[in-house]
Design a protein around this motif. Structure first.
Motif, PDB file in Angstrom:
ATOM      1  N   MET A 288       0.646  -1.731  -0.250  1.00 44.70           N
ATOM      2  CA  MET A 288       0.264   0.323  -0.074  1.00 44.70           C
ATOM      3  C   MET A 288       0.723   1.815   0.413  1.00 44.70           C
ATOM      4  SD  MET A 288      -2.811   1.445   2.486  1.00 44.70           S
ATOM      5  CE  MET A 288      -4.174  -0.236   2.430  1.00 44.70           C
ATOM      6  N   ASP A 289       0.403   2.456  -0.804  1.00 41.86           N
ATOM      7  CA  ASP A 289       1.018   3.693  -0.564  1.00 41.86           C
ATOM      8  C   ASP A 289       0.499   4.165  -0.125  1.00 41.86           C
ATOM      9  OD1 ASP A 289       2.524   5.474  -1.422  1.00 41.86           O
ATOM     10  OD2 ASP A 289       2.446   5.439  -3.798  1.00 41.86           O
ATOM     11  N   LEU A 290       0.976   4.327   1.028  1.00 41.11           N
ATOM     12  CA  LEU A 290       0.384   4.961   1.645  1.00 41.11           C
ATOM     13  C   LEU A 290       0.827   7.257   2.427  1.00 41.11           C
ATOM     14  CD1 LEU A 290      -2.114   5.396   4.324  1.00 41.11           C
ATOM     15  CD2 LEU A 290       0.052   4.574   5.862  1.00 41.11           C
ATOM     16  N   LEU A 291      -0.263   7.671   1.843  1.00 38.60           N
ATOM     17  CA  LEU A 291      -0.094   9.101   2.274  1.00 38.60           C
ATOM     18  C   LEU A 291      -0.266   9.098   3.416  1.00 38.60           C
ATOM     19  CD1 LEU A 291       0.825  12.006   1.284  1.00 38.60           C
ATOM     20  CD2 LEU A 291      -1.265  12.170   0.528  1.00 38.60           C
ATOM     21  N   VAL A 292       0.381  10.228   4.532  1.00 40.13           N
ATOM     22  CA  VAL A 292      -0.765  10.373   5.721  1.00 40.13           C
ATOM     23  C   VAL A 292       0.091  11.482   5.507  1.00 40.13           C
ATOM     24  CG1 VAL A 292       0.152  10.515   7.768  1.00 40.13           C
ATOM     25  CG2 VAL A 292       0.847   8.615   6.503  1.00 40.13           C
ATOM     26  N   THR A 293      -1.103  13.115   5.754  1.00 34.58           N
ATOM     27  CA  THR A 293      -0.714  14.092   5.526  1.00 34.58           C
ATOM     28  C   THR A 293      -1.896  14.649   6.852  1.00 34.58           C
ATOM     29  OG1 THR A 293      -1.536  16.416   4.437  1.00 34.58           O
ATOM     30  CG2 THR A 293      -2.601  14.562   4.311  1.00 34.58           C
ATOM     31  N   THR A 294      -1.932  16.190   7.135  1.00 31.15           N
ATOM     32  CA  THR A 294      -2.768  16.968   8.064  1.00 31.15           C
ATOM     33  C   THR A 294      -3.875  17.548   7.366  1.00 31.15           C
ATOM     34  OG1 THR A 294      -1.898  18.963   7.670  1.00 31.15           O
ATOM     35  CG2 THR A 294      -0.528  17.384   9.355  1.00 31.15           C
ATOM     36  N   ALA A 295      -4.903  17.644   8.188  1.00 27.57           N
ATOM     37  CA  ALA A 295      -5.967  18.294   7.529  1.00 27.57           C
ATOM     38  C   ALA A 295      -5.699  19.915   7.104  1.00 27.57           C
ATOM     39  CB  ALA A 295      -7.128  18.724   8.866  1.00 27.57           C
ATOM     40  N   GLY A 296      -4.558  20.384   7.581  1.00 30.35           N
ATOM     41  CA  GLY A 296      -4.215  21.863   7.275  1.00 30.35           C
ATOM     42  C   GLY A 296      -3.814  21.847   5.942  1.00 30.35           C
ATOM     43  N   GLN A 297      -2.941  20.634   5.969  1.00 31.67           N
ATOM     44  CA  GLN A 297      -2.056  20.514   4.207  1.00 31.67           C
ATOM     45  C   GLN A 297      -2.757  20.134   3.638  1.00 31.67           C
ATOM     46  OE1 GLN A 297       0.989  18.581   5.970  1.00 31.67           O
ATOM     47  NE2 GLN A 297       2.058  19.169   5.994  1.00 31.67           N
ATOM     48  N   ARG A 298      -3.723  19.318   3.724  1.00 30.98           N
ATOM     49  CA  ARG A 298      -5.284  18.723   2.413  1.00 30.98           C
ATOM     50  C   ARG A 298      -6.710  19.078   3.523  1.00 30.98           C
ATOM     51  NH1 ARG A 298      -3.570  15.042  -1.262  1.00 30.98           N
ATOM     52  NH2 ARG A 298      -5.579  15.208  -2.004  1.00 30.98           N
ATOM     53  N   PRO A 299      -7.004  20.314   3.430  1.00 32.62           N
ATOM     54  CA  PRO A 299      -8.641  20.594   3.888  1.00 32.62           C
ATOM     55  C   PRO A 299      -9.609  19.603   2.861  1.00 32.62           C
ATOM     56  CG  PRO A 299      -7.408  22.360   2.800  1.00 32.62           C
ATOM     57  CD  PRO A 299      -6.726  21.284   3.179  1.00 32.62           C
ATOM     58  N   ASP A 300      -8.687  19.601   1.537  1.00 34.18           N
ATOM     59  CA  ASP A 300      -9.827  18.405   0.822  1.00 34.18           C
ATOM     60  C   ASP A 300     -10.390  17.227   1.063  1.00 34.18           C
ATOM     61  OD1 ASP A 300      -6.901  18.743  -0.060  1.00 34.18           O
ATOM     62  OD2 ASP A 300      -7.749  16.743  -1.729  1.00 34.18           O
ATOM     63  N   LEU A 301      -9.188  16.374   1.708  1.00 31.30           N
ATOM     64  CA  LEU A 301      -9.926  15.145   2.367  1.00 31.30           C
ATOM     65  C   LEU A 301     -10.285  14.999   3.822  1.00 31.30           C
ATOM     66  CD1 LEU A 301      -6.251  13.557   2.043  1.00 31.30           C
ATOM     67  CD2 LEU A 301      -7.971  13.013   0.190  1.00 31.30           C
ATOM     68  N   VAL A 302     -10.255  16.867   4.476  1.00 27.49           N
ATOM     69  CA  VAL A 302     -11.060  16.223   5.598  1.00 27.49           C
ATOM     70  C   VAL A 302     -12.769  15.894   5.703  1.00 27.49           C
ATOM     71  CG1 VAL A 302     -12.653  17.749   6.912  1.00 27.49           C
ATOM     72  CG2 VAL A 302     -10.317  18.572   6.622  1.00 27.49           C
ATOM     73  N   PRO A 303     -13.903  15.819   5.028  1.00 23.52           N
ATOM     74  CA  PRO A 303     -15.201  15.163   4.333  1.00 23.52           C
ATOM     75  C   PRO A 303     -13.940  14.056   5.210  1.00 23.52           C
ATOM     76  CG  PRO A 303     -14.908  16.545   2.824  1.00 23.52           C
ATOM     77  CD  PRO A 303     -13.091  16.382   3.770  1.00 23.52           C
ATOM     78  N   LEU A 304     -13.418  12.901   4.284  1.00 18.58           N
ATOM     79  CA  LEU A 304     -13.353  11.344   4.956  1.00 18.58           C
ATOM     80  C   LEU A 304     -12.777  11.133   5.824  1.00 18.58           C
ATOM     81  CD1 LEU A 304     -10.259  10.738   2.485  1.00 18.58           C
ATOM     82  CD2 LEU A 304     -12.961   9.886   1.818  1.00 18.58           C
ATOM     83  N   LEU A 305     -12.522  11.523   7.257  1.00 20.71           N
ATOM     84  CA  LEU A 305     -12.698  11.890   9.013  1.00 20.71           C
ATOM     85  C   LEU A 305     -13.890  10.731   9.097  1.00 20.71           C
ATOM     86  CD1 LEU A 305     -10.840  14.600  10.006  1.00 20.71           C
ATOM     87  CD2 LEU A 305      -9.689  12.427   9.638  1.00 20.71           C
ATOM     88  N   GLU A 306     -15.269  11.080   8.638  1.00 18.37           N
ATOM     89  CA  GLU A 306     -16.050  10.281   9.056  1.00 18.37           C
ATOM     90  C   GLU A 306     -16.866   9.247   8.660  1.00 18.37           C
ATOM     91  OE1 GLU A 306     -17.409  12.062  11.465  1.00 18.37           O
ATOM     92  OE2 GLU A 306     -16.200  13.455  10.917  1.00 18.37           O
ATOM     93  N   ASP A 307     -14.961   8.443   7.823  1.00 23.19           N
ATOM     94  CA  ASP A 307     -15.910   7.779   7.025  1.00 23.19           C
ATOM     95  C   ASP A 307     -15.934   6.183   7.436  1.00 23.19           C
ATOM     96  OD1 ASP A 307     -15.621   5.884   5.008  1.00 23.19           O
ATOM     97  OD2 ASP A 307     -13.899   5.941   4.643  1.00 23.19           O
ATOM     98  N   PHE A 308     -15.358   6.133   8.898  1.00 22.56           N
ATOM     99  CA  PHE A 308     -15.243   5.357  10.226  1.00 22.56           C
ATOM    100  C   PHE A 308     -15.308   6.041  11.667  1.00 22.56           C
ATOM    101  CE2 PHE A 308     -10.625   4.681   8.909  1.00 22.56           C
ATOM    102  CZ  PHE A 308     -10.424   4.823  10.290  1.00 22.56           C
ATOM    103  N   ASN A 309     -15.838   5.140  12.190  1.00 21.31           N
ATOM    104  CA  ASN A 309     -15.687   5.265  14.108  1.00 21.31           C
ATOM    105  C   ASN A 309     -15.413   3.651  14.268  1.00 21.31           C
ATOM    106  OD1 ASN A 309     -15.671   5.970  16.369  1.00 21.31           O
ATOM    107  ND2 ASN A 309     -16.597   7.802  16.334  1.00 21.31           N
ATOM    108  N   GLY A 310     -14.443   3.390  15.334  1.00 23.25           N
ATOM    109  CA  GLY A 310     -15.136   2.017  15.596  1.00 23.25           C
ATOM    110  C   GLY A 310     -15.147   1.665  17.604  1.00 23.25           C
ATOM    111  N   TRP A 311     -15.011   3.014  17.357  1.00 23.41           N
ATOM    112  CA  TRP A 311     -15.444   2.351  18.986  1.00 23.41           C
ATOM    113  C   TRP A 311     -16.409   2.212  19.308  1.00 23.41           C
ATOM    114  CZ3 TRP A 311     -10.816   3.500  21.224  1.00 23.41           C
ATOM    115  CH2 TRP A 311     -10.236   4.282  20.673  1.00 23.41           C
ATOM    116  N   PRO A 312     -16.902   1.740  20.187  1.00 23.33           N
ATOM    117  CA  PRO A 312     -18.237   0.802  20.915  1.00 23.33           C
ATOM    118  C   PRO A 312     -18.745   2.250  21.522  1.00 23.33           C
ATOM    119  CG  PRO A 312     -16.409  -0.136  21.881  1.00 23.33           C
ATOM    120  CD  PRO A 312     -15.847   0.619  21.546  1.00 23.33           C
ATOM    121  N   ALA A 313     -20.196   2.162  21.084  1.00 16.09           N
ATOM    122  CA  ALA A 313     -20.802   3.169  21.471  1.00 16.09           C
ATOM    123  C   ALA A 313     -20.902   4.599  23.035  1.00 16.09           C
ATOM    124  CB  ALA A 313     -22.774   2.228  22.058  1.00 16.09           C
TER     125      ALA A 313
END
Length: 249
Positions: free
Chosen positions: A1-26
């Motif tokens: 996997m070619d992983l890109l790790v960036t910050t929300a400040g550097q790539r605000p266009d990717l911010v909507p992806l942050l809601e893609d998953f949530n693995g915590w118990p209720a």
């Protein structure tokens, strides 16, 4: 996997992806302190929110990491806040209100997409968080670590669990091992890193358990038992953590 790790400040266009998953118990999403940070971390701390994507599938979140600068006057190699995760968020909120930069950075969360766990991505995200804190000019990254296998031993104290070692001297807990291999050092524990309280009806809703007996209740995913009081109609969970200190280059 070619992983890109960036910050929300550097790539605000990717911010909507942050809601893609949530693995915590209720029940873990009921901490009343958490919204001070999680209500809008991207606006408040854009350079401390990490977003990990596969360059070949840039429309899908692979991993995310949240951290925050906060003030701690002690030596992080010797002691860290007794209030753990909650105290970090409270202090960071006060720092921001008063215009303080903070003296160090605390990790708050590193989460990996469920179907991609076990591929070493947590190590990559931790390395990126260390590097990012250093790039922001901080000398220390600390972490109120939620040991990811402690829930299998809910009756064991956090102190005893943190001291469990394999034959090679590394911690038994997988997430603690990641931190130690990355250069971190365990500096202590907190018995009350996060406090979640609610009525018995709340806890039944959050867990699907009856909560009909006074005393300790073992809840799937909880690190220690939840204290249930049927007379007074409430239950309280005090989650512990293991404090880890990373001295940055």
């Amino acid at each position: 996997m070619d992983l890109l790790v960036t910050t929300a400040g550097q790539r605000p266009d990717l911010v909507p992806l942050l809601e893609d998953f949530n693995g915590w118990p209720a029940f873990m999403r009921q901490d009343p302190v958490a919204p001070l940070y999680y209500r809008d971390p991207v606006t408040a701390y854009p350079e401390f929110v990490l977003i990990g994507i596969d360059r070949d599938r840039p429309d899908r979140l692979v991993a995310k990491g949240y951290s925050v600068p906060f003030t701690w006057e002690g030596d992080p190699a010797e002691s860290l806040p007794a209030g753990g995760w909650d105290q970090v968020i409270l202090t960071a909120a006060l720092d921001r209100r008063e215009g303080r930069r903070g003296t160090m950075v605390s990790a708050l969360e590193i989460s990996i997409r469920a179907d991609l766990k076990g591929r070493g991505l947590s190590s990559i995200m931790l390395a990126a968080m260390r590097r990012n804190a250093a790039d922001q000019g901080y000398a220390d990254l600390v972490a109120p670590v939620r040991p990811n296998a402690k829930h299998r031993h809910p009756q064991m104290s956090i102190v005893d669990y943190a001291n469990l070692r394999r034959d090679d001297g590394l911690p038994v807990d997988p997430w603690l091992r990641v931190h130690i291999r990355a250069g971190g050092q365990i500096t202590g524990t907190s018995a009350r890193a996060m406090t979640i309280a609610g009525s018995l009806a709340d806890w039944r809703d959050w867990t699907g358990l009856p909560f009909d007996t006074t005393g300790p209740i073992e809840v799937p995913g909880a690190l220690v038992p939840v204290h249930c009081d049927t007379v007074h109609d409430h239950a309280v969970y005090c989650e512990p953590c293991v404090w880890v200190h990373h001295r940055l280059p």
